[in-house]
Design a protein around this motif. Sequence first.
Motif, PDB file in Angstrom:
ATOM      1  N   ILE A 159      44.412  30.949  23.873  1.00  0.00           N
ATOM      2  CA  ILE A 159      45.415  31.956  24.256  1.00  0.00           C
ATOM      3  C   ILE A 159      45.391  33.145  23.303  1.00  0.00           C
ATOM      4  O   ILE A 159      45.630  34.280  23.716  1.00  0.00           O
ATOM      5  N   TYR A 160      45.068  32.886  22.019  1.00  0.00           N
ATOM      6  CA  TYR A 160      45.140  33.963  21.018  1.00  0.00           C
ATOM      7  C   TYR A 160      44.081  35.030  21.203  1.00  0.00           C
ATOM      8  O   TYR A 160      44.151  36.076  20.563  1.00  0.00           O
ATOM      9  N   ILE A 161      43.077  34.765  22.016  1.00  0.00           N
ATOM     10  CA  ILE A 161      42.143  35.838  22.354  1.00  0.00           C
ATOM     11  C   ILE A 161      42.234  36.178  23.838  1.00  0.00           C
ATOM     12  O   ILE A 161      42.022  37.320  24.226  1.00  0.00           O
ATOM     13  N   HIS A 162      42.558  35.191  24.665  1.00  0.00           N
ATOM     14  CA  HIS A 162      42.590  35.414  26.110  1.00  0.00           C
ATOM     15  C   HIS A 162      43.689  36.407  26.504  1.00  0.00           C
ATOM     16  O   HIS A 162      43.434  37.376  27.218  1.00  0.00           O
ATOM     17  N   VAL A 163      44.897  36.176  26.014  1.00  0.00           N
ATOM     18  CA  VAL A 163      46.020  37.046  26.380  1.00  0.00           C
ATOM     19  C   VAL A 163      45.853  38.477  25.825  1.00  0.00           C
ATOM     20  O   VAL A 163      45.982  39.436  26.588  1.00  0.00           O
ATOM     21  N   PRO A 164      45.523  38.640  24.532  1.00  0.00           N
ATOM     22  CA  PRO A 164      45.321  40.016  24.060  1.00  0.00           C
ATOM     23  C   PRO A 164      44.204  40.748  24.805  1.00  0.00           C
ATOM     24  O   PRO A 164      44.362  41.914  25.156  1.00  0.00           O
ATOM     25  N   ALA A 165      43.089  40.062  25.079  1.00  0.00           N
ATOM     26  CA  ALA A 165      41.992  40.718  25.802  1.00  0.00           C
ATOM     27  C   ALA A 165      42.457  41.147  27.192  1.00  0.00           C
ATOM     28  O   ALA A 165      42.173  42.260  27.642  1.00  0.00           O
ATOM     29  N   SER A 166      43.223  40.278  27.874  1.00  0.00           N
ATOM     30  CA  SER A 166      43.712  40.633  29.208  1.00  0.00           C
ATOM     31  C   SER A 166      44.669  41.821  29.134  1.00  0.00           C
ATOM     32  O   SER A 166      44.617  42.718  29.973  1.00  0.00           O
ATOM     33  N   PHE A 167      45.564  41.804  28.135  1.00  0.00           N
ATOM     34  CA  PHE A 167      46.518  42.903  27.976  1.00  0.00           C
ATOM     35  C   PHE A 167      45.810  44.237  27.865  1.00  0.00           C
ATOM     36  O   PHE A 167      46.162  45.197  28.550  1.00  0.00           O
ATOM     37  N   ILE A 168      44.808  44.310  26.987  1.00  0.00           N
ATOM     38  CA  ILE A 168      44.220  45.626  26.806  1.00  0.00           C
ATOM     39  C   ILE A 168      43.215  45.953  27.905  1.00  0.00           C
ATOM     40  O   ILE A 168      42.931  47.123  28.130  1.00  0.00           O
ATOM     41  N   ALA A 169      42.747  44.928  28.624  1.00  0.00           N
ATOM     42  CA  ALA A 169      41.949  45.236  29.816  1.00  0.00           C
ATOM     43  C   ALA A 169      42.809  46.031  30.795  1.00  0.00           C
ATOM     44  O   ALA A 169      42.359  46.999  31.406  1.00  0.00           O
ATOM     45  N   LEU A 170      44.086  45.637  30.926  1.00  0.00           N
ATOM     46  CA  LEU A 170      45.005  46.336  31.830  1.00  0.00           C
ATOM     47  C   LEU A 170      45.480  47.666  31.248  1.00  0.00           C
ATOM     48  O   LEU A 170      45.468  48.693  31.922  1.00  0.00           O
ATOM     49  N   ALA A 171      45.911  47.649  29.983  1.00  0.00           N
ATOM     50  CA  ALA A 171      46.408  48.875  29.349  1.00  0.00           C
ATOM     51  C   ALA A 171      45.310  49.932  29.334  1.00  0.00           C
ATOM     52  O   ALA A 171      45.569  51.117  29.566  1.00  0.00           O
ATOM     53  N   GLY A 172      44.065  49.486  29.078  1.00  0.00           N
ATOM     54  CA  GLY A 172      42.934  50.406  29.045  1.00  0.00           C
ATOM     55  C   GLY A 172      42.715  51.059  30.396  1.00  0.00           C
ATOM     56  O   GLY A 172      42.297  52.207  30.470  1.00  0.00           O
ATOM     57  N   TYR A 173      43.046  50.321  31.457  1.00  0.00           N
ATOM     58  CA  TYR A 173      42.872  50.909  32.783  1.00  0.00           C
ATOM     59  C   TYR A 173      43.857  52.051  33.008  1.00  0.00           C
ATOM     60  O   TYR A 173      43.514  53.078  33.583  1.00  0.00           O
ATOM     61  N   TYR A 174      45.105  51.858  32.539  1.00  0.00           N
ATOM     62  CA  TYR A 174      46.088  52.948  32.643  1.00  0.00           C
ATOM     63  C   TYR A 174      45.576  54.201  31.952  1.00  0.00           C
ATOM     64  O   TYR A 174      45.638  55.305  32.494  1.00  0.00           O
ATOM     65  N   ILE A 175      45.097  54.021  30.716  1.00  0.00           N
ATOM     66  CA  ILE A 175      44.635  55.173  29.944  1.00  0.00           C
ATOM     67  C   ILE A 175      43.496  55.857  30.684  1.00  0.00           C
ATOM     68  O   ILE A 175      43.465  57.086  30.810  1.00  0.00           O
ATOM     69  N   MET A 176      42.570  55.046  31.227  1.00  0.00           N
ATOM     70  CA  MET A 176      41.437  55.623  31.939  1.00  0.00           C
ATOM     71  C   MET A 176      41.900  56.383  33.185  1.00  0.00           C
ATOM     72  O   MET A 176      41.434  57.495  33.447  1.00  0.00           O
ATOM     73  N   ALA A 177      42.855  55.807  33.922  1.00  0.00           N
ATOM     74  CA  ALA A 177      43.327  56.448  35.149  1.00  0.00           C
ATOM     75  C   ALA A 177      44.078  57.745  34.831  1.00  0.00           C
ATOM     76  O   ALA A 177      43.901  58.756  35.513  1.00  0.00           O
ATOM     77  N   VAL A 178      44.918  57.728  33.782  1.00  0.00           N
ATOM     78  CA  VAL A 178      45.648  58.942  33.400  1.00  0.00           C
ATOM     79  C   VAL A 178      44.658  60.020  32.974  1.00  0.00           C
ATOM     80  O   VAL A 178      44.746  61.183  33.401  1.00  0.00           O
ATOM     81  N   ALA A 179      43.656  59.636  32.159  1.00  0.00           N
ATOM     82  CA  ALA A 179      42.638  60.600  31.736  1.00  0.00           C
ATOM     83  C   ALA A 179      41.896  61.134  32.958  1.00  0.00           C
ATOM     84  O   ALA A 179      41.584  62.333  33.035  1.00  0.00           O
ATOM     85  N   GLY A 180      41.651  60.265  33.930  1.00  0.00           N
ATOM     86  CA  GLY A 180      40.988  60.693  35.163  1.00  0.00           C
ATOM     87  C   GLY A 180      41.824  61.711  35.916  1.00  0.00           C
ATOM     88  O   GLY A 180      41.310  62.726  36.394  1.00  0.00           O
ATOM     89  N   ALA A 181      43.146  61.447  35.989  1.00  0.00           N
ATOM     90  CA  ALA A 181      44.043  62.382  36.676  1.00  0.00           C
ATOM     91  C   ALA A 181      44.050  63.736  35.974  1.00  0.00           C
ATOM     92  O   ALA A 181      43.960  64.782  36.622  1.00  0.00           O
ATOM     93  N   VAL A 182      44.127  63.732  34.649  1.00  0.00           N
ATOM     94  CA  VAL A 182      44.122  64.992  33.890  1.00  0.00           C
ATOM     95  C   VAL A 182      42.805  65.743  34.117  1.00  0.00           C
ATOM     96  O   VAL A 182      42.781  66.961  34.270  1.00  0.00           O
ATOM     97  N   THR A 183      41.704  64.974  34.169  1.00  0.00           N
ATOM     98  CA  THR A 183      40.408  65.604  34.443  1.00  0.00           C
ATOM     99  C   THR A 183      40.422  66.321  35.787  1.00  0.00           C
ATOM    100  O   THR A 183      39.967  67.456  35.903  1.00  0.00           O
ATOM    101  N   LEU A 184      40.973  65.625  36.792  1.00  0.00           N
ATOM    102  CA  LEU A 184      40.967  66.201  38.140  1.00  0.00           C
ATOM    103  C   LEU A 184      41.887  67.410  38.238  1.00  0.00           C
ATOM    104  O   LEU A 184      41.558  68.413  38.851  1.00  0.00           O
ATOM    105  N   ILE A 185      43.084  67.320  37.622  1.00  0.00           N
ATOM    106  CA  ILE A 185      44.093  68.361  37.826  1.00  0.00           C
ATOM    107  C   ILE A 185      43.829  69.572  36.939  1.00  0.00           C
ATOM    108  O   ILE A 185      43.825  70.710  37.403  1.00  0.00           O
ATOM    109  N   TRP A 186      43.628  69.330  35.635  1.00  0.00           N
ATOM    110  CA  TRP A 186      43.533  70.462  34.711  1.00  0.00           C
ATOM    111  C   TRP A 186      42.118  70.743  34.226  1.00  0.00           C
ATOM    112  O   TRP A 186      41.921  71.613  33.400  1.00  0.00           O
ATOM    113  N   ARG A 187      41.135  69.947  34.681  1.00  0.00           N
ATOM    114  CA  ARG A 187      39.760  70.140  34.227  1.00  0.00           C
ATOM    115  C   ARG A 187      39.654  70.135  32.704  1.00  0.00           C
ATOM    116  O   ARG A 187      38.927  70.942  32.128  1.00  0.00           O
ATOM    117  N   MET A 188      40.419  69.267  32.071  1.00  0.00           N
ATOM    118  CA  MET A 188      40.422  69.251  30.612  1.00  0.00           C
ATOM    119  C   MET A 188      39.164  68.506  30.139  1.00  0.00           C
ATOM    120  O   MET A 188      38.915  67.375  30.551  1.00  0.00           O
TER     121      MET A 188
END
Lengths: 250, 69
Positions: free
Chosen positions: A61-90
């Motif tokens: 659990i001490y590696i499974h749960v943290p890895a799963s957490f950041i697999a999901l959190a990392g997706y948010y960051i990627m999607a937000v960065a993707g949205a900013v790329t599309l909208i503001w061409r940053m």
Amino acid sequence: MWSFLKKLYHKLGSPRWFYDISGKWLPWLALVCAGLLITGVVWGLAFAPADFKQGNSYRIIYIHVPASFIALAGYYIMAVAGAVTLIWRMKMADVVMRSCAPIGAAMTFLALVTGAIWGKPTWGTWWVWDARITSMLVLFFLYLGVIALSEAFTNRDAGSKASAVLALVGTVNIPIIYKSVDWWYSLHQPATLKITEESTMHPDMLYPLLIMISGFYLLYAVLLILNVRTEILSREHRTKWVKALVLARP
Amino acid sequence: MQFDNLADFLQMSGHGVYVWSAYIIVTITIVYLVWSPLARKRRIITEQQRRLRREEYEAQQKAGSSTSI
């Protein structure tokens, strides 16, 4: 307030500013991260009590749960960065989005593999096509899709746009992963950590888990910064400041 | 400490194979994730150094040949 935000946005948009400031932060982040991970692993493996039902196998659990957490959190960051790329061409948002994908893919892979290894002694099988596990597998393919799409075009902008759209569409999967253990009958155990109520875990087991989760979040930050810095150097290699930096190196 | 000795710690009452293989896979992956951007950065810097020095050399050659004529 507004002008401050505007200034921050412009600073964040500047690859050089990010490269300089992250270079100063990186060693400290890495140090704290290593400290947390080592403490968490030693505590989780050697000092936390065994589970009364699962025995020692639960230590995964001490590696499974943290890895799963950041697999999901990392997706948010990627999607937000993707949205900013599309909208503001940053420019920097595109760099961040591309840097997120391989880290996220690796973390999802780890969540799936450690889950399978944990499943064998606990459920008697490596793999079941159950809602939580299947939606995590979909997440893995989404990450791979973003990597493949961003590399698939000779024109970098076209690749950025296509992969950003895929990243945004893929966010549909995230609430499904979260809710899968409640919506469907599942072999996967329900969440042990709860934000609104008290956790169902004994503190002796919980503390090392919380340490590991913070350690993995910092690890994610370190890995993201490393990837972003490398990508910046690769893209800005014709600018004066990168030339100066390159020639200053032995 | 939950375990009496090292053998006990490695075996984890029969679950050792699972626990240790999971931790080893995670460690290898993390090491790779840290190493790969650093190696790529190193590669980019050497490549750029080579290119910049070549350009500098060529510029010098050009300057040298034009003054001699």
